[in-house]
Scaffold this motif. Structure first.
Motif, PDB file in Angstrom:
ATOM      1  N   CYS A  49       0.858  -1.182   0.000  1.00  0.00           N
ATOM      2  CA  CYS A  49       0.000   0.000   0.000  1.00  0.00           C
ATOM      3  C   CYS A  49       0.898   1.237   0.000  1.00  0.00           C
ATOM      4  O   CYS A  49       2.109   1.149   0.237  1.00  0.00           O
ATOM      5  N   SER A  51       1.147   3.692   2.081  1.00  0.00           N
ATOM      6  CA  SER A  51       1.758   4.013   3.365  1.00  0.00           C
ATOM      7  C   SER A  51       2.981   3.137   3.628  1.00  0.00           C
ATOM      8  O   SER A  51       4.041   3.646   4.031  1.00  0.00           O
ATOM      9  N   CYS A  52       2.852   1.838   3.411  1.00  0.00           N
ATOM     10  CA  CYS A  52       3.988   0.936   3.666  1.00  0.00           C
ATOM     11  C   CYS A  52       5.118   1.177   2.672  1.00  0.00           C
ATOM     12  O   CYS A  52       6.299   1.143   3.042  1.00  0.00           O
ATOM     13  N   SER A  54       5.874   3.942   1.204  1.00  0.00           N
ATOM     14  CA  SER A  54       6.533   5.204   1.538  1.00  0.00           C
ATOM     15  C   SER A  54       7.445   5.071   2.749  1.00  0.00           C
ATOM     16  O   SER A  54       8.404   5.838   2.899  1.00  0.00           O
ATOM     17  N   SER A  55       7.153   4.108   3.614  1.00  0.00           N
ATOM     18  CA  SER A  55       7.954   3.955   4.831  1.00  0.00           C
ATOM     19  C   SER A  55       9.228   3.148   4.607  1.00  0.00           C
ATOM     20  O   SER A  55      10.118   3.146   5.473  1.00  0.00           O
TER      21      SER A  55
END
Length: 284
Positions: A49, A51-52, A54-55
């Motif tokens: 996803c 968010s993951c 990007s992290s």
């Protein structure tokens, strides 16, 4: 005549293609693809996803020419070694990793190792292909997974490093040999141990297969593992591989523990880290 035959074959196959599409849609509806990091529904298999994704911290910046640990800034003059390698050079030439060890990278590794999400090996291989290419030509490489002792292999059912190496071989065309290196003896868990204790535990734990020299002589061997913590396991395995007559030995990992000490000059404590970081409960 040939054109007519080809046309008829395409017509006969069309219903099967349609059936596969319908079956895939049904499976996706019942079991939609999920992010390997957090589990939310995503559009495709083996897709993070936003968010993951990007992290994740991709390790593609300046690094030590010997051990590949990231360096704060690029230095002039080409290849530069870190102080640790200049003081005590490791037995490998380059040990890059795809990403820095963090919450998402940890979850992916643990779900493969303990959660039996074997499809994660292909995901990891996709992101490891780039640092692998930076090590040299795939035609000269022989991928060698870090082996498990037979007792651990029997209890787990598979070697996660071997699954990743196999996926990398299929993706890049590099040869791989899952039986070149063997775990000659079982070792105690490294978790909670200091650097010197880790080195003592894995010393002499690896050995070459009987015909390893014939298979490895003159090749570029690339050790493949999931997590690079203190590096004790990779160093011990590389020392064993040096007896194979290989022209060069490198290492490649999915995730590497990158201490904040690189930026703060503080001493980094490896005592709480392990290449088998975590336990089965966190992999669910």
């Amino acid at each position: 005549m040939d054109g007519e035959g080809t046309s008829r074959t395409g017509v006969r196959r069309a219903p099967f293609r349609a059936l596969r599409l319908v079956a895939r849609a049904a499976v996706d509806y019942a079991l939609p693809p999920r992010c390997p990091g957090c589990g939310v529904i995503v559009g495709e298999d083996r897709q993070f996803c936003l968010s993951c994704w990007s992290s994740l911290h991709f390790l593609d910046g300046p690094a030590c020419a010997r051990c590949s640990i990231p360096l704060p800034t690029a230095l002039p003059g080409g290849a530069v070694e870190c102080g640790a390698c200049m003081a005590d050079a490791p037995p490998f030439d380059g040990a890059p990793a795809a990403v820095a060890y963090g919450p998402v990278a940890r979850t992916v590794a643990l779900r493969l190792k303990y959660g039996r999400r074997t499809g994660h090996a292909r995901l990891m291989a996709q992101l490891m292909a780039r640092p692998l290419a930076a090590l040299g030509s795939s035609e000269e490489m022989l991928l060698v997974p870090v082996p498990l002792h037979r007792w651990r292999l029997w209890s787990r059912g598979f070697n996660q490093a071997a699954l990743v190496a196999e996926a990398l071989a299929r993706l890049t065309g590099a040869a791989h040999d899952p039986h070149l290196l063997i775990r000659a003896r079982a070792t105690a868990a490294l978790r909670g141990k200091g650097r010197r204790e880790r080195e003592r535990i894995v010393a002499g734990a690896f050995a070459l297969a009987p015909d390893a020299r014939a298979r490895a002589a003159g090749r570029h061997l690339v050790l493949v593992d999931d997590v690079h913590a203190s590096g004790a396991t990779l160093r011990a395995a590389s020392r064993a591989l040096r007896r194979s007559g290989a022209a060069r030995i490198s290492a490649l990992s999915w995730a590497r523990v990158v201490p904040d000490a690189l930026m703060t000059s503080n001493i980094f404590d490896f005592a709480s880290l392990d290449s088998d970081i975590g336990d089965e409960r966190t992999a669910r």
